[in-house]
Design a protein around this motif. Sequence first.
Motif, PDB file in Angstrom:
ATOM      1  N   SER A 214       0.839  -0.823  -0.029  1.00 22.63           N
ATOM      2  CA  SER A 214      -0.001  -0.149  -0.045  1.00 22.63           C
ATOM      3  C   SER A 214       0.702   1.276   0.709  1.00 22.63           C
ATOM      4  N   ALA A 215       0.547   2.734  -0.287  1.00 21.63           N
ATOM      5  CA  ALA A 215       1.048   3.311  -0.300  1.00 21.63           C
ATOM      6  C   ALA A 215       1.614   4.131   0.566  1.00 21.63           C
ATOM      7  N   SER A 216       1.042   4.040   1.870  1.00 19.71           N
ATOM      8  CA  SER A 216       1.002   4.604   3.272  1.00 19.71           C
ATOM      9  C   SER A 216       1.863   3.652   4.434  1.00 19.71           C
ATOM     10  N   TYR A 217       2.792   2.174   3.358  1.00 22.91           N
ATOM     11  CA  TYR A 217       3.247   1.438   4.119  1.00 22.91           C
ATOM     12  C   TYR A 217       4.824   2.439   3.811  1.00 22.91           C
ATOM     13  N   ASN A 218       5.385   2.209   5.749  1.00 20.98           N
ATOM     14  CA  ASN A 218       6.647   2.586   5.383  1.00 20.98           C
ATOM     15  C   ASN A 218       7.580   1.738   6.267  1.00 20.98           C
ATOM     16  N   GLY A 219       7.345   0.243   6.125  1.00 20.59           N
ATOM     17  CA  GLY A 219       8.373  -0.706   6.273  1.00 20.59           C
ATOM     18  C   GLY A 219       8.118  -1.400   8.252  1.00 20.59           C
ATOM     19  N   HIS A 220       6.902  -0.566   8.680  1.00 19.39           N
ATOM     20  CA  HIS A 220       6.339  -0.933  10.267  1.00 19.39           C
ATOM     21  C   HIS A 220       4.781  -0.710  10.034  1.00 19.39           C
ATOM     22  N   PRO A 221       4.737  -2.061  10.672  1.00 18.25           N
ATOM     23  CA  PRO A 221       2.583  -1.865  10.692  1.00 18.25           C
ATOM     24  C   PRO A 221       2.394  -0.705  11.280  1.00 18.25           C
ATOM     25  N   THR A 222       1.007  -0.422  11.308  1.00 16.39           N
ATOM     26  CA  THR A 222       0.445   0.494  12.475  1.00 16.39           C
ATOM     27  C   THR A 222      -0.130  -0.481  12.971  1.00 16.39           C
ATOM     28  N   GLU A 223      -1.351   0.306  14.351  1.00 16.84           N
ATOM     29  CA  GLU A 223      -1.737   0.330  15.443  1.00 16.84           C
ATOM     30  C   GLU A 223      -2.920  -0.825  14.226  1.00 16.84           C
ATOM     31  N   LYS A 224      -3.495  -0.317  13.849  1.00 19.84           N
ATOM     32  CA  LYS A 224      -4.762  -1.325  13.433  1.00 19.84           C
ATOM     33  C   LYS A 224      -3.606  -2.197  11.963  1.00 19.84           C
ATOM     34  N   ASP A 225      -3.164  -2.693  10.980  1.00 15.44           N
ATOM     35  CA  ASP A 225      -2.508  -3.876  11.007  1.00 15.44           C
ATOM     36  C   ASP A 225      -2.733  -4.320  12.568  1.00 15.44           C
ATOM     37  N   VAL A 226      -1.766  -4.339  13.424  1.00 13.02           N
ATOM     38  CA  VAL A 226      -1.545  -4.874  14.391  1.00 13.02           C
ATOM     39  C   VAL A 226      -2.520  -6.062  14.959  1.00 13.02           C
ATOM     40  N   VAL A 227      -3.745  -4.842  15.449  1.00 12.19           N
ATOM     41  CA  VAL A 227      -5.261  -5.152  15.801  1.00 12.19           C
ATOM     42  C   VAL A 227      -5.645  -6.400  14.644  1.00 12.19           C
ATOM     43  N   ASP A 228      -5.285  -6.116  13.795  1.00 12.22           N
ATOM     44  CA  ASP A 228      -6.312  -7.083  12.353  1.00 12.22           C
ATOM     45  C   ASP A 228      -5.690  -7.912  11.948  1.00 12.22           C
ATOM     46  N   VAL A 229      -4.593  -8.086  12.196  1.00 10.94           N
ATOM     47  CA  VAL A 229      -3.704  -9.635  12.329  1.00 10.94           C
ATOM     48  C   VAL A 229      -4.165 -10.067  13.588  1.00 10.94           C
ATOM     49  N   ARG A 230      -3.897  -9.807  14.634  1.00 14.73           N
ATOM     50  CA  ARG A 230      -4.752 -10.027  16.388  1.00 14.73           C
ATOM     51  C   ARG A 230      -5.780 -10.652  15.799  1.00 14.73           C
ATOM     52  N   GLU A 231      -6.793 -10.526  15.503  1.00 11.84           N
ATOM     53  CA  GLU A 231      -7.875 -10.866  15.434  1.00 11.84           C
ATOM     54  C   GLU A 231      -8.165 -11.813  14.473  1.00 11.84           C
TER      55      GLU A 231
END
Length: 259
Positions: A18-35
């Motif tokens: 994605s265009a906003s990806y900077n090499g590190h997950p966002t808080e939302k990324d972590v929550v989505d993966v955990r769920e």
Amino acid sequence: MGSTLSTLSTALTKDAESASYNGHPTEKDVVDVREFMLNFLPIEIIDLILDFAEYWPCLRVDSNSEIEAVASSTITLEATWLYLISPPIPPREISGTDSRHRRIRKVTFEMESHDQGWTSFPENRGTYKGSWSWFEAIIFRASVSPCWLDLNSDPFNLGATFNAQDIKELFPEPNPNGWLIQSNIVASNESLSHSVTWTEFEDEEAHVDSTSLKGREGLGHELIRSLEPGDKIMLMAKSKFPGWANHVYEGSIEIYYSV
């Protein structure tokens, strides 16, 4: 299990593209993966996996501004430049949940620099022995520092206005405050990159000197444990004594935290 890992890999790859990806997950990324993983594993195992993979959000700031912190240009013969200041540490509480909190996991400093390129002690050339060109980390806690102090424009030559004792009084908390990150190699005209990472755990192999004039040495875990919401981390470029200098070309601060 193979299908699960494949699905997870596809989801992460899609985020990475994605265009906003900077090499590190966002808080939302972590929550989505955990769920997503909760469909297959208990939460205790998921948290272990995410921590082992260091799948943490990251606050990052960097600069490629070139500066020269020259000790002889100051009255006290101790140059102090604020090279970078981090974003504020986020609140511990996470909106919408009482069971999870933000927790600082590690801080990484990267610097590209060299000293003045010569020495009166040739036996120290090419080593770190006797180096008085270095970087120091200081916590900026706005609630206890002077309200008129504006550090939003970096790099900033603090040593041009304040002596070493004044600078300590500007940042009274936490106490102690000031940790040696890295010294430059002695008598080198070529810039060298250093990367230093501190966690909340003591480094049992580090040389420890709590009285060093360059900041508390080998005790970086104290900085991690001392951080409070709203605090900022300052990367200071320093040199001390006649002839010494710190030529800085690049630097960055990364603050990793779990959610």
